[in-house]
Design a protein around this motif. Sequence first.
Motif, PDB file in Angstrom:
ATOM      1  N   LEU A 420     -34.319 -36.648  74.518  1.00  0.00           N
ATOM      2  CA  LEU A 420     -35.439 -37.308  73.848  1.00  0.00           C
ATOM      3  C   LEU A 420     -36.399 -37.914  74.866  1.00  0.00           C
ATOM      4  O   LEU A 420     -37.617 -37.759  74.759  1.00  0.00           O
ATOM      5  CB  LEU A 420     -34.898 -38.401  72.915  1.00  0.00           C
ATOM      6  CG  LEU A 420     -35.929 -39.239  72.157  1.00  0.00           C
ATOM      7  CD1 LEU A 420     -36.712 -38.367  71.174  1.00  0.00           C
ATOM      8  CD2 LEU A 420     -35.256 -40.392  71.426  1.00  0.00           C
ATOM      9  N   THR A 425     -37.359 -30.588  73.625  1.00  0.00           N
ATOM     10  CA  THR A 425     -37.068 -30.327  72.213  1.00  0.00           C
ATOM     11  C   THR A 425     -35.994 -29.248  72.042  1.00  0.00           C
ATOM     12  O   THR A 425     -35.270 -29.259  71.041  1.00  0.00           O
ATOM     13  CB  THR A 425     -38.342 -29.910  71.464  1.00  0.00           C
ATOM     14  OG1 THR A 425     -38.949 -28.809  72.132  1.00  0.00           O
ATOM     15  CG2 THR A 425     -39.328 -31.067  71.377  1.00  0.00           C
ATOM     16  N   MET A 428     -32.813 -31.128  72.286  1.00  0.00           N
ATOM     17  CA  MET A 428     -32.659 -31.963  71.095  1.00  0.00           C
ATOM     18  C   MET A 428     -32.224 -31.128  69.908  1.00  0.00           C
ATOM     19  O   MET A 428     -31.343 -31.522  69.133  1.00  0.00           O
ATOM     20  CB  MET A 428     -33.977 -32.684  70.778  1.00  0.00           C
ATOM     21  CG  MET A 428     -34.218 -33.936  71.600  1.00  0.00           C
ATOM     22  SD  MET A 428     -35.614 -34.895  70.966  1.00  0.00           S
ATOM     23  CE  MET A 428     -36.964 -34.088  71.814  1.00  0.00           C
ATOM     24  N   ASN A 429     -32.821 -29.948  69.755  1.00  0.00           N
ATOM     25  CA  ASN A 429     -32.453 -29.079  68.646  1.00  0.00           C
ATOM     26  C   ASN A 429     -31.006 -28.606  68.763  1.00  0.00           C
ATOM     27  O   ASN A 429     -30.275 -28.566  67.772  1.00  0.00           O
ATOM     28  CB  ASN A 429     -33.395 -27.872  68.584  1.00  0.00           C
ATOM     29  CG  ASN A 429     -34.661 -28.178  67.815  1.00  0.00           C
ATOM     30  OD1 ASN A 429     -34.630 -28.344  66.603  1.00  0.00           O
ATOM     31  ND2 ASN A 429     -35.776 -28.273  68.526  1.00  0.00           N
ATOM     32  N   TYR A 548     -45.314 -40.048  72.808  1.00  0.00           N
ATOM     33  CA  TYR A 548     -44.756 -38.786  72.338  1.00  0.00           C
ATOM     34  C   TYR A 548     -44.360 -38.920  70.875  1.00  0.00           C
ATOM     35  O   TYR A 548     -43.793 -39.947  70.460  1.00  0.00           O
ATOM     36  CB  TYR A 548     -43.546 -38.382  73.181  1.00  0.00           C
ATOM     37  CG  TYR A 548     -43.952 -37.823  74.532  1.00  0.00           C
ATOM     38  CD1 TYR A 548     -43.910 -36.453  74.778  1.00  0.00           C
ATOM     39  CD2 TYR A 548     -44.420 -38.670  75.540  1.00  0.00           C
ATOM     40  CE1 TYR A 548     -44.316 -35.939  76.007  1.00  0.00           C
ATOM     41  CE2 TYR A 548     -44.827 -38.168  76.762  1.00  0.00           C
ATOM     42  CZ  TYR A 548     -44.770 -36.806  76.987  1.00  0.00           C
ATOM     43  OH  TYR A 548     -45.173 -36.287  78.195  1.00  0.00           O
ATOM     44  N   TYR A 550     -42.578 -36.998  67.371  1.00  0.00           N
ATOM     45  CA  TYR A 550     -41.625 -35.954  66.987  1.00  0.00           C
ATOM     46  C   TYR A 550     -41.418 -35.949  65.482  1.00  0.00           C
ATOM     47  O   TYR A 550     -41.299 -37.010  64.849  1.00  0.00           O
ATOM     48  CB  TYR A 550     -40.271 -36.168  67.667  1.00  0.00           C
ATOM     49  CG  TYR A 550     -40.335 -36.057  69.174  1.00  0.00           C
ATOM     50  CD1 TYR A 550     -40.388 -34.807  69.792  1.00  0.00           C
ATOM     51  CD2 TYR A 550     -40.370 -37.199  69.958  1.00  0.00           C
ATOM     52  CE1 TYR A 550     -40.474 -34.709  71.172  1.00  0.00           C
ATOM     53  CE2 TYR A 550     -40.444 -37.107  71.341  1.00  0.00           C
ATOM     54  CZ  TYR A 550     -40.501 -35.857  71.941  1.00  0.00           C
ATOM     55  OH  TYR A 550     -40.588 -35.757  73.306  1.00  0.00           O
ATOM     56  N   VAL A 561     -36.346 -29.948  65.348  1.00  0.00           N
ATOM     57  CA  VAL A 561     -37.143 -31.009  65.961  1.00  0.00           C
ATOM     58  C   VAL A 561     -38.345 -30.362  66.641  1.00  0.00           C
ATOM     59  O   VAL A 561     -38.199 -29.412  67.415  1.00  0.00           O
ATOM     60  CB  VAL A 561     -36.322 -31.805  67.000  1.00  0.00           C
ATOM     61  CG1 VAL A 561     -37.168 -32.941  67.574  1.00  0.00           C
ATOM     62  CG2 VAL A 561     -35.038 -32.343  66.386  1.00  0.00           C
ATOM     63  N   ASP A 562     -39.533 -30.879  66.333  1.00  0.00           N
ATOM     64  CA  ASP A 562     -40.744 -30.373  66.973  1.00  0.00           C
ATOM     65  C   ASP A 562     -41.583 -31.568  67.387  1.00  0.00           C
ATOM     66  O   ASP A 562     -41.489 -32.647  66.798  1.00  0.00           O
ATOM     67  CB  ASP A 562     -41.520 -29.483  65.995  1.00  0.00           C
ATOM     68  CG  ASP A 562     -42.659 -28.735  66.683  1.00  0.00           C
ATOM     69  OD1 ASP A 562     -42.580 -28.552  67.913  1.00  0.00           O
ATOM     70  OD2 ASP A 562     -43.617 -28.330  65.990  1.00  0.00           O
ATOM     71  N   GLY A 564     -44.205 -33.489  70.759  1.00  0.00           N
ATOM     72  CA  GLY A 564     -44.580 -33.576  72.161  1.00  0.00           C
ATOM     73  C   GLY A 564     -45.587 -34.682  72.350  1.00  0.00           C
ATOM     74  O   GLY A 564     -45.611 -35.670  71.587  1.00  0.00           O
TER      75      GLY A 564
END
Length: 579
Positions: A420, A425, A428-429, A548, A550, A561-562, A564
């Motif tokens: 994170l 990402t 994270m995904n 940032y 998300y 999760v998307d 930036g």
Amino acid sequence: MARTVAVGVQDFSKIVEKDYFYIDKTNFIKEWWESGDEVTLITRPRRFGKTLNMSMVEQFFSVNYKNRGDLFENLAIWKQEKYRALQGTYPVISLSFASVKERNYQMMRKKICHLLTKLFYTQHAFLLESGFLCEADVRYVKRISAEMDDSDASMAVCQLSEFLYRCYGKKAVILLDEYDTPMQEAYMNGYWDEASAFIRSLFHAALKTNMHMERALMTGITRIAKESIFSGLNHLKVVTSVSLKYAAAFGFTEQEVADSLKEYGMSAQMGEVRAWYDGFKFGQCDNMYNPWSIINYLDERRLGIYWANTSSNSLVGELLRKGSVKAKLLLEDLMNGKTIQVPMDEELVFSQLADDKGAVWSLLVAGGYLKIWQVTKNRKGNSEYVLGITNRETRTVFDRMATGWFEDSETDYNDFSEALLSGDTARMNAYMNQIALETFSCFDTGSRPSQFRQPENFYHGFVLGLIADLRNLYRITSNRESGIGRYDVMLEPVDKALDAGIIIEFKVQDTEREDTLLDTAGAAINQILAKKYPSMLEAAGMPMERIYIYGFAFSRKKVLVDGGCAADYAVKGRCLEHV
């Protein structure tokens, strides 16, 4: 010369005979005996000297310690002639359920039956040869085993009391330490109904219909409702952390801690010790200390976390994990040093725990993690409790417990935090989907949002648990106003020159409006921008390039999760049709 500090010794006679460090709690014997209460249940957090005090009581009253006044002659209880005459004059039946932590009912029942068997064949084997037992009694004793039937097991303590009465001509003092340990395990492992029926029968025979019981003393961490395992015990005196009785008997007072530090030449450290270990409150004793932490501090001579996590926290973790988002937000306030005001009932009805919104706070107070600062009345006249984290040590344990809510998974949650912070990402995904597969259930997550049920709440609380370890770096807040709306989660860096700000929005896929999880994540990001959630961070001096954003999109056990840099998304001009 300072006494030796022996850590973990719970045998009273061993401590006295070897002159180990000990704080005199023998006045508890007088206070309890003179109360006249027939059956007493005292609840205190773990590591507060319950087992040592039970050992002290046993060795004071037990005929097995007759003529052992030397154990008490230098202590407060021995100053009174009346109590010198009482020492060693009663048969005592002593049990501890501390080790009954089984995963199924059959093993729990067998463990308790094994403990009952030891009462007869190890501690009171002489009864078979005493001449006080008739033929039927001998047959009963010979049936006592780990495999005995429910009828024999439930009557074991009651029958033993009668046998001892015949032998000594006095009714028995019954001691039961950690009475609630098997019940917490039963609830967590899904055999509550069977376990409560078995223990209820045992308690009823031992404590209610037992004509050969003089007094009974029980200890535990939680207060379990009478209608469960204490059904019919209308003579039970319950002493909890808010009761006035025995307030100084379990735990160390501030004066006792000051005297202890003086003995070891550490008086100068009193301020630091107070900040770390003070804060427990029992009755009207405001400044109580955890004995385990103080003893370890005296031994190690350094400040640290000695009140380590134990399996007893698993029930609290389960209730927090599946609790409402409001509970998680209150937890967040606590971890940020604030107090909270909640309804709470010290008496737990385990069969209703899942629906009892105050149960988790009751468990945290009983466990010593939270202290009651004040009791107030709400507009309906019902009691509400102002709660706060007890001290610096419990604050740290609290943080560790929060990060361990999902410890059954093989995933390293510190890696999630790192992903994170680095904006990765892909990682994270990967982590979120592994965690979802291992720990989510469809019951937890629901299938879609609705007016009455918001599955986002589950994910919201889940992610708060994952990022709990970032609290030293970030001020983590939830559901606060920013811009023209309320964001889900914001991480505001303590060092704004070093770390970026982070905003997270959670959405469960609405299949009528969103074809893919990517669309759902996009809708979450659109909402962050449209509602101007970054404005709070901007007002604190952070440019959009340092923020940032998300979107966390969920559909049952699938996660995407998307996101930036907020500046990049603002330039892209995301379509806001889903907002």
